[in-house]
Scaffold this active site. Structure first.
Site, mmCIF file in Angstrom:
data_model
loop_
_atom_site.group_PDB
_atom_site.id
_atom_site.type_symbol
_atom_site.label_atom_id
_atom_site.label_comp_id
_atom_site.label_asym_id
_atom_site.label_seq_id
_atom_site.Cartn_x
_atom_site.Cartn_y
_atom_site.Cartn_z
ATOM 1 N N GLU A 28 62.548 -6.564 11.124
ATOM 2 C CA GLU A 28 63.626 -6.550 10.135
ATOM 3 C C GLU A 28 63.435 -5.395 9.150
ATOM 4 O OE1 GLU A 28 65.390 -10.180 7.503
ATOM 5 O OE2 GLU A 28 63.341 -9.609 7.019
ATOM 6 N N HIS A 30 62.962 -3.285 5.929
ATOM 7 C CA HIS A 30 62.336 -3.586 4.641
ATOM 8 C C HIS A 30 62.508 -2.393 3.709
ATOM 9 C CE1 HIS A 30 60.812 -7.290 6.326
ATOM 10 N NE2 HIS A 30 60.384 -7.635 5.128
ATOM 11 N N ASP A 39 57.258 -8.510 7.940
ATOM 12 C CA ASP A 39 57.242 -9.980 7.942
ATOM 13 C C ASP A 39 56.264 -10.559 8.959
ATOM 14 O OD1 ASP A 39 59.099 -10.035 5.962
ATOM 15 O OD2 ASP A 39 60.724 -10.869 7.165
ATOM 16 N N HIS A 114 58.875 -15.126 7.381
ATOM 17 C CA HIS A 114 60.287 -14.687 7.373
ATOM 18 C C HIS A 114 61.132 -15.912 7.043
ATOM 19 C CE1 HIS A 114 63.988 -12.704 8.678
ATOM 20 N NE2 HIS A 114 64.160 -13.575 9.653
ATOM 21 N N GLU A 116 64.153 -16.903 6.934
ATOM 22 C CA GLU A 116 65.221 -17.437 7.795
ATOM 23 C C GLU A 116 64.689 -18.267 8.957
ATOM 24 O OE1 GLU A 116 65.071 -14.519 6.402
ATOM 25 O OE2 GLU A 116 67.029 -13.578 6.126
ATOM 26 N N HIS A 171 62.784 -9.883 -1.036
ATOM 27 C CA HIS A 171 62.756 -9.167 0.243
ATOM 28 C C HIS A 171 62.533 -7.668 0.013
ATOM 29 C CE1 HIS A 171 63.771 -7.884 4.279
ATOM 30 N NE2 HIS A 171 64.569 -6.992 3.724
ATOM 31 N N GLU A 176 56.250 -8.350 -1.428
ATOM 32 C CA GLU A 176 55.882 -7.857 -0.091
ATOM 33 C C GLU A 176 55.298 -6.445 -0.160
ATOM 34 O OE1 GLU A 176 58.579 -10.008 3.274
ATOM 35 O OE2 GLU A 176 59.599 -8.458 2.130
#
Ligand code: ZN
Ligand code: MN
Length: 252
Positions: A28, A30, A39, A114, A116, A171, A176
């Site tokens: 994904e 970033h 992630d 992650h 989701e 995010h 992170e």
């Protein structure tokens, strides 16, 4: 690391009741400043640190995850954000759990990185547990955790002196980015952080996604105040708090 072990070594560890940790991530975007594997790299690092302390095995990470959502991962329209459908992830998790169980694993930890993935991991666990019950396996315990939930209030105040925006908006942001700076400095380029506005989403989801609501970089809040020290502090905390929580949950 399970992928670096021979099967007889794995077998003897499992027979002795070893806990198995499985990192779940995604591929994904970033932001402009961080890599697509963030992630997956983070829960893998946390799993390693945890496993060292409780003599657990880290299974190969699942490097693809549930479809990215605008409010927690920027959305699925970014090139490179390569997602699984919910049904695929449910079946993947179910298949993995049944295999681990068939080989004798009775304590399994799904270490998620992650957001989701959450509901689909839960559903996969549920489907697997029903199936195992029909096969007469009723002594398996599974833990599902998002490692960042182990960040203390005290650390949140230090990492976010201007206020914590919530994990979804974190995010590709301070949390992170700081962890990646401490663990994989070569995969972060802070000079590419855009000090964009904090994403400001309405209290509903709209389809197709409203691209105007998403900061163009894909990072949902500014990462400029990320630092190695913040990353090290959080990592130290996960390594200290997660192992005893796992042992307690398994009654060990
Ligand atoms: Zn992320
Ligand atoms: Mn994500």
């Amino acid at each position: 690391m399970m992928g670096e072990m021979t099967w007889p070594d794995y077998k003897s560890r499992v027979e002795k009741g070893a806990i198995v940790l499985v990192p779940f991530g995604s591929t994904e975007q970033h932001g402009y400043h961080m890599c697509l594997g963030t992630d997956s790299l983070l829960p893998t690092a946390v799993s390693r640190a945890v496993a060292e302390q409780i003599d657990a095995i880290v299974a190969p990470a699942v490097n693809y995850g549930a479809r990215s959502q605008p409010k927690s991962g920027g959305g699925n329209h970014y090139i490179g954000t390569t997602s699984l459908s919910g049904v695929t992830l449910i079946h993947l998790v179910r298949d993995m759990i049944v295999e681990f169980a068939r080989h004798g694993v009775r304590r399994l930890v799904l270490m998620n990185g992650h957001m989701e993935n959450g509901p689909f991991l839960a559903e996969g666990v549920d489907v697997a547990m029903r199936e195992l019950k029909l096969e007469g396996i009723t002594d398996m315990t599974i833990l599902k955790l998002d490692y960042y939930e182990f960040t203390s209030e005290e650390t949140l105040k230090i990492v976010f002196p201007d206020g914590f925006p919530g994990w979804a908006l974190e995010h590709a942001a301070v949390f992170e980015t700081s962890l990646m700076m401490s663990l994989h400095p070569g995969m972060v380029d802070l000079s590419r952080v855009r000090e964009e506005r904090l994403a400001n989403f309405p209290p509903y989801d709209i389809y197709p996604a409203d691209l105007e609501a998403i900061p163009p970089s894909g990072a949902l809040s500014p990462a400029g105040s990320a630092s190695v020290e913040k990353g090290e502090r959080m990592m130290k905390e996960y390594a200290a708090l997660i192992p005893p929580a796992i042992l307690k949950a398994f009654g060990l």
